[in-house]
Write an enzyme that holds these catalytic residues in place. Structure first.
Site, PDB file in Angstrom:
ATOM      1  N   ASP A  10       0.802  -1.199  -0.197  1.00 41.77           N
ATOM      2  CA  ASP A  10      -0.056  -0.020  -0.104  1.00 41.77           C
ATOM      3  C   ASP A  10       0.962   1.508  -0.138  1.00 41.77           C
ATOM      4  O   ASP A  10       2.014   1.205   0.319  1.00 41.77           O
ATOM      5  CB  ASP A  10      -1.009   0.095   1.275  1.00 41.77           C
ATOM      6  CG  ASP A  10      -1.543   1.176   1.404  1.00 41.77           C
ATOM      7  OD1 ASP A  10      -2.273   1.529   0.493  1.00 41.77           O
ATOM      8  OD2 ASP A  10      -1.899   1.906   2.302  1.00 41.77           O
ATOM      9  N   SER A  11       0.400   2.707  -0.286  1.00 34.68           N
ATOM     10  CA  SER A  11       0.864   3.759  -0.244  1.00 34.68           C
ATOM     11  C   SER A  11       1.332   4.044   1.262  1.00 34.68           C
ATOM     12  O   SER A  11       2.467   4.773   1.511  1.00 34.68           O
ATOM     13  CB  SER A  11       0.090   4.798  -0.655  1.00 34.68           C
ATOM     14  OG  SER A  11      -0.920   5.026  -0.001  1.00 34.68           O
ATOM     15  N   TYR A  42      -0.856   8.496  -2.679  1.00 30.53           N
ATOM     16  CA  TYR A  42      -0.906   8.371  -3.826  1.00 30.53           C
ATOM     17  C   TYR A  42      -1.995   9.094  -4.462  1.00 30.53           C
ATOM     18  O   TYR A  42      -1.965   9.462  -5.755  1.00 30.53           O
ATOM     19  CB  TYR A  42      -0.949   6.758  -4.143  1.00 30.53           C
ATOM     20  CG  TYR A  42       0.564   6.069  -3.940  1.00 30.53           C
ATOM     21  CD1 TYR A  42       1.459   6.771  -3.250  1.00 30.53           C
ATOM     22  CD2 TYR A  42       0.649   4.922  -4.258  1.00 30.53           C
ATOM     23  CE1 TYR A  42       2.701   5.724  -3.072  1.00 30.53           C
ATOM     24  CE2 TYR A  42       1.574   4.193  -4.170  1.00 30.53           C
ATOM     25  CZ  TYR A  42       3.027   4.728  -3.623  1.00 30.53           C
ATOM     26  OH  TYR A  42       3.909   3.735  -3.517  1.00 30.53           O
ATOM     27  N   GLY A  43      -2.945   9.056  -3.882  1.00 29.60           N
ATOM     28  CA  GLY A  43      -4.217   9.602  -4.286  1.00 29.60           C
ATOM     29  C   GLY A  43      -4.572  10.709  -5.196  1.00 29.60           C
ATOM     30  O   GLY A  43      -5.299  10.618  -6.089  1.00 29.60           O
ATOM     31  N   CYS A  73      -4.343  -1.556  -2.033  1.00 28.30           N
ATOM     32  CA  CYS A  73      -4.463   0.055  -1.954  1.00 28.30           C
ATOM     33  C   CYS A  73      -5.505   0.129  -3.215  1.00 28.30           C
ATOM     34  O   CYS A  73      -5.146  -0.435  -4.397  1.00 28.30           O
ATOM     35  CB  CYS A  73      -3.262   0.454  -2.545  1.00 28.30           C
ATOM     36  SG  CYS A  73      -3.360   2.381  -2.921  1.00 28.30           S
ATOM     37  N   ASN A  74      -6.554   1.042  -2.989  1.00 25.56           N
ATOM     38  CA  ASN A  74      -7.515   0.934  -4.098  1.00 25.56           C
ATOM     39  C   ASN A  74      -6.961   1.981  -5.241  1.00 25.56           C
ATOM     40  O   ASN A  74      -7.336   1.603  -6.188  1.00 25.56           O
ATOM     41  CB  ASN A  74      -8.530   1.477  -3.480  1.00 25.56           C
ATOM     42  CG  ASN A  74      -9.405   0.940  -2.756  1.00 25.56           C
ATOM     43  OD1 ASN A  74      -8.899   0.832  -1.216  1.00 25.56           O
ATOM     44  ND2 ASN A  74     -10.647   0.104  -2.875  1.00 25.56           N
ATOM     45  N   THR A  75      -6.300   2.782  -4.937  1.00 27.41           N
ATOM     46  CA  THR A  75      -5.617   3.856  -5.935  1.00 27.41           C
ATOM     47  C   THR A  75      -4.785   2.929  -6.661  1.00 27.41           C
ATOM     48  O   THR A  75      -5.187   3.237  -7.908  1.00 27.41           O
ATOM     49  CB  THR A  75      -4.826   4.932  -4.971  1.00 27.41           C
ATOM     50  OG1 THR A  75      -5.757   5.537  -4.176  1.00 27.41           O
ATOM     51  CG2 THR A  75      -4.242   5.945  -6.104  1.00 27.41           C
ATOM     52  N   GLU A 152      -3.331   8.511   8.367  1.00 33.05           N
ATOM     53  CA  GLU A 152      -1.999   8.263   8.730  1.00 33.05           C
ATOM     54  C   GLU A 152      -1.509   9.234  10.217  1.00 33.05           C
ATOM     55  O   GLU A 152      -0.360   8.547  10.577  1.00 33.05           O
ATOM     56  CB  GLU A 152      -1.044   8.868   7.502  1.00 33.05           C
ATOM     57  CG  GLU A 152      -1.097   8.002   6.067  1.00 33.05           C
ATOM     58  CD  GLU A 152      -0.383   6.913   6.139  1.00 33.05           C
ATOM     59  OE1 GLU A 152       0.805   7.081   6.643  1.00 33.05           O
ATOM     60  OE2 GLU A 152      -0.858   5.886   5.769  1.00 33.05           O
ATOM     61  N   CYS A 184     -10.965   2.917  -0.184  1.00 35.37           N
ATOM     62  CA  CYS A 184      -9.404   3.276  -0.036  1.00 35.37           C
ATOM     63  C   CYS A 184      -9.351   2.343   1.546  1.00 35.37           C
ATOM     64  O   CYS A 184     -10.060   2.448   2.343  1.00 35.37           O
ATOM     65  CB  CYS A 184      -9.452   4.685   0.378  1.00 35.37           C
ATOM     66  SG  CYS A 184      -8.021   5.279   0.944  1.00 35.37           S
ATOM     67  N   HIS A 186      -7.437   2.963   3.686  1.00 36.70           N
ATOM     68  CA  HIS A 186      -7.400   3.646   4.907  1.00 36.70           C
ATOM     69  C   HIS A 186      -8.397   3.989   5.595  1.00 36.70           C
ATOM     70  O   HIS A 186      -8.627   4.202   6.910  1.00 36.70           O
ATOM     71  CB  HIS A 186      -6.858   5.267   4.668  1.00 36.70           C
ATOM     72  CG  HIS A 186      -5.030   5.182   4.470  1.00 36.70           C
ATOM     73  ND1 HIS A 186      -4.413   4.420   3.169  1.00 36.70           N
ATOM     74  CD2 HIS A 186      -4.104   5.451   5.225  1.00 36.70           C
ATOM     75  CE1 HIS A 186      -3.228   4.793   3.170  1.00 36.70           C
ATOM     76  NE2 HIS A 186      -2.993   5.569   4.445  1.00 36.70           N
TER      77      HIS A 186
HETATM   78  N1  DGL Z   1      -4.646   3.104   0.993  1.00 35.08           N
HETATM   79  C1  DGL Z   1      -4.678   4.005  -0.413  1.00 35.08           C
HETATM   80  C2  DGL Z   1      -5.914   3.616  -1.174  1.00 35.08           C
HETATM   81  O1  DGL Z   1      -6.612   2.617  -0.895  1.00 35.08           O
HETATM   82  C3  DGL Z   1      -4.531   5.220   0.122  1.00 35.08           C
HETATM   83  C4  DGL Z   1      -4.170   6.106  -1.135  1.00 35.08           C
HETATM   84  C5  DGL Z   1      -3.381   7.312  -0.942  1.00 35.08           C
HETATM   85  O2  DGL Z   1      -2.018   7.161  -0.712  1.00 35.08           O
HETATM   86  O3  DGL Z   1      -3.750   8.368  -1.209  1.00 35.08           O
HETATM   87  O4  DGL Z   1      -6.345   4.412  -1.968  1.00 35.08           O
END
Ligand code: DGL
Length: 276
Positions: A10-11, A42-43, A73-75, A152, A184, A186
């Protein structure tokens, strides 16, 4: 039987909500987790950068001989899953497809909400997959970019979380949605505040669907079908690209245990990632 570890990335810390379900459901499996804490979030980034970062993390894990990759990570799942699959010699599990399937099965009104990062929402992947699975289903999407830094920073119980939940979820007023995808990894950290805010906005209880259970169910089915389950004992490592103390704090909240002896630095270099 296959005793190699499973790579999960994940990010940042959000993917631990998926790893937690993996530990619960498949306790004999070893996990190598990567959180790109130096480059989160990352989003808000463009697809090209997300691709690059995601491929670096995937290659780091593949070089450590994992038997499967879980894109927690969904992104990344929304923008780079196909690119990762093209390069991966082992099966790749994303968090989007199994979650859409679960939400489509769960809805009675046929109206599903999705909250996620800007990049995930812009990808249009939830609308596309839901329409394929159940034509006629309505999918309402809403980006919630500040939820990631709130998670975070371990601020899920702070008033700022509720303030932003009311702000973001107000868009669902009068929509008739009965199911909300936490798009997401998070966001499960903010589950109760999101649940309270969305129930208040729509005026009835809304079912929250997060990625962890459907994704790990898909992983379990895949490993079983390939006769690739491990009998243990499980050994886990967590690699982070920055500030491991912060990661350890949130990890403790999510996993309810101290992971400090299992955390290692992962150095970012001009050419990608390497050992720290
Ligand atoms: N957990 C990441 C997701 O599911 C967070 C994305 C991010 O880093 O902005 O998209």
């Amino acid at each position: 039987m296959d005793h190699r570890p499973i790579g999960v990335f994940d990010s940042g810390v959000g993917g631990l909500t998926v790893a937690r379900e993996l530990f619960r459901r498949l306790p004999q499996e070893s996990v190598l987790y990567v959180g790109d804490t130096a480059r989160v979030p990352y989003g808000p980034r463009g697809a090209e950068i997300i691709h690059r970062f995601a491929l670096e993390l995937a290659e780091f894990l593949l070089a450590r001989n994992v038997k499967a990759l879980v894109i927690a990570c969904n992104t990344v799942s929304a923008t780079a899953a196909d690119a990762i699959r093209l390069r991966s010699p082992v099966p790749v599990y994303d968090v989007v497809a199994p979650t859409v399937r679960a939400a489509v099965q769960a809805t009675s009104t046929g109206v599903i909400g999705v909250i996620g990062t800007v990049s995930t929402v812009q990808s249009g992947i939830y609308e596309t997959l839901a329409a394929q699975l159940q034509p006629g289903v309505r999918v309402l999407v809403q980006p919630c970019p500040l939820f990631v830094p709130i998670a975070e920073e371990n601020l899920a119980r702070h008033a700022v979380a509720r303030l932003m939940a009311d702000e973001y979820l107000g868009v669902f007023a009068g929509s008739g949605l009965d199911t909300l995808i936490l798009g997401c990894t998070h966001y499960p950290l903010l589950r109760s505040v999101i649940g309270e805010a969305v129930d208040a906005v729509v005026g009835h209880p809304v079912r929250l669907v997060d990625s962890a259970a459907p994704t790990i169910a898909a992983l379990e089915a895949g490993l079983t079908a390939a006769d690739a389950r491990s009998s243990g004992p499980a050994r886990h490592r967590f690699f982070v690209t920055d500030a491991s103390y912060k990661f350890m704090q949130v990890a403790q909240t999510i996993l309810d245990r101290d992971v400090s002896t299992e955390v290692a630095p992962l150095r970012l270099s001009a050419g990608g990632v390497g050992w720290g």
